[in-house]
Design a protein around this motif. Structure first.
Motif, PDB file in Angstrom:
ATOM      1  N   ASN A 180      11.483   9.607  -6.893  1.00 44.40           N
ATOM      2  CA  ASN A 180      10.018   8.877  -7.493  1.00 44.40           C
ATOM      3  C   ASN A 180       9.866   7.777  -6.673  1.00 44.40           C
ATOM      4  OD1 ASN A 180       9.093  11.101  -9.055  1.00 44.40           O
ATOM      5  ND2 ASN A 180      10.471  10.471 -10.725  1.00 44.40           N
ATOM      6  N   LYS A 181      10.393   7.718  -5.467  1.00 47.07           N
ATOM      7  CA  LYS A 181      10.432   6.598  -4.749  1.00 47.07           C
ATOM      8  C   LYS A 181       9.888   6.879  -3.278  1.00 47.07           C
ATOM      9  CE  LYS A 181      14.050   3.930  -7.246  1.00 47.07           C
ATOM     10  NZ  LYS A 181      15.271   3.453  -6.924  1.00 47.07           N
TER      11      LYS A 181
ATOM     12  N   GLU B  95       3.230   1.959  -1.566  1.00 54.25           N
ATOM     13  CA  GLU B  95       4.053   2.340  -2.916  1.00 54.25           C
ATOM     14  C   GLU B  95       2.955   3.346  -3.535  1.00 54.25           C
ATOM     15  OE1 GLU B  95       6.659   1.755  -3.710  1.00 54.25           O
ATOM     16  OE2 GLU B  95       7.464   0.507  -2.308  1.00 54.25           O
ATOM     17  N   THR B  96       1.593   3.185  -3.213  1.00 53.09           N
ATOM     18  CA  THR B  96       0.770   3.978  -4.033  1.00 53.09           C
ATOM     19  C   THR B  96       0.032   4.982  -3.356  1.00 53.09           C
ATOM     20  OG1 THR B  96      -1.191   2.481  -3.118  1.00 53.09           O
ATOM     21  CG2 THR B  96      -0.148   1.888  -5.284  1.00 53.09           C
ATOM     22  N   MET B  97       0.990   5.469  -1.904  1.00 52.20           N
ATOM     23  CA  MET B  97       0.360   6.413  -1.397  1.00 52.20           C
ATOM     24  C   MET B  97       0.961   7.885  -1.745  1.00 52.20           C
ATOM     25  SD  MET B  97       0.741   5.195   2.553  1.00 52.20           S
ATOM     26  CE  MET B  97       0.195   6.331   3.581  1.00 52.20           C
ATOM     27  N   GLU B  98       0.005   9.000  -1.576  1.00 50.69           N
ATOM     28  CA  GLU B  98       0.420  10.159  -2.183  1.00 50.69           C
ATOM     29  C   GLU B  98       1.773  10.675  -1.228  1.00 50.69           C
ATOM     30  OE1 GLU B  98      -2.245   9.579  -0.450  1.00 50.69           O
ATOM     31  OE2 GLU B  98      -3.882   9.497  -1.848  1.00 50.69           O
TER      32      GLU B  98
ATOM     33  N   GLY C  58       0.736  -1.098   0.025  1.00 47.79           N
ATOM     34  CA  GLY C  58       0.037  -0.105   0.013  1.00 47.79           C
ATOM     35  C   GLY C  58       0.867   1.259  -0.085  1.00 47.79           C
TER      36      GLY C  58
END
Length: 250
Positions: free
Chosen positions: A66-67, A55-58, A53
């Protein structure tokens, strides 16, 4: 050799049968042993969810390559509720830090209200503006300090208790301010925004909060330990102590 193999098989079969009988005769012990195993399996499964999860958080952007910037691995601790708690804490601390940084900038530029903060104690806003931020806190009368702390406690209680069903650990949105009704956005800046614009504003809030946390922490460090922040070394506006207790300074 054949006799040794046969004897070993007989012993293994006997031990297996004995173990089966013991398990049947002790159902409560069996349950007690199996329950923690099931619980551990649940922990392992829930512990894997945040890793996916997060990885997809704002909040992921070019400033972090970008990581997800998580060198310590906090996102892998606990389950979804723990991850939601961490995000809620990040947003909340970011908001407090932004308010603190804006207040600090107003203070060092001597922008203040006219007149008295406390006519009874003879404390004016101009007097507070002439000293360091934490010295100004210590000049506030006790009743004034209690009012500020009581307001903070009330907001904290409201954010955690007024919407139990929408709590961030129960599927709610971390950082949600709906418990404040329309008070948090009295001018109505967000009412006419599209969902895409709101999402963009939320990411801006998150990133500005991170920067503000670094900023106010740097100010406190530079004030408390001179030279600890090279860019703020010998800054004339950083005066007074760098920290304060609720009712005193150290």
């Amino acid at each position: 050799r054949a006799w040794a193999i046969c004897r070993s098989q007989i012993i293994d079969a006997s031990l297996e049968e004995l173990g089966r009988r013991e398990m049947l005769s002790l159902p409560q012990s069996s349950f007690a042993l199996s329950a923690p195993v099931s619980a551990m399996r649940g922990v392992v499964r829930s512990g894997l969810a945040p890793r996916m999860g997060v990885e997809t958080m704002e909040g992921v952007g070019p400033e972090t390559g970008n990581k997800v910037f998580d060198p310590v691995g906090f996102a892998t601790l606990g389950g979804d509720e723990t991850l939601a708690f961490f995000r809620h804490a990040e947003i909340k601390h970011g908001r407090v830090a932004m308010a603190a940084m804006v207040g600090f900038l107003f203070h060092i530029n001597h922008i203040h209200f006219p007149g008295y903060l406390s006519p009874t104690a003879g404390v004016t806003f101009e007097q507070l503006s002439a000293v360091g931020p934490f010295e100004a806190w210590n000049m506030i009368p006790l009743l004034g300090q209690l009012q500020i702390l009581w307001t903070i406690a009330g907001l904290e209680h409201a954010s955690e208790c007024l919407d139990p069903a929408g709590h961030y650990t129960k599927g709610g949105t971390p950082g949600n301010l709906k418990f404040l009704k329309n008070f948090w956005d009295t001018p109505g800046f967000t009412k006419k925004l599209t969902e895409a614009q709101k999402a963009e504003k939320l990411v801006s809030e998150l990133k500005n909060g991170r920067l503000a946390m670094i900023g106010i922490a740097s100010v406190c460090a530079a004030t408390a330990v001179p030279g600890s922040v090279p860019l703020l070394a010998n800054a004339p506006a950083l005066t007074g102590p760098g920290f304060a207790l609720p009712f005193g300074t150290f």
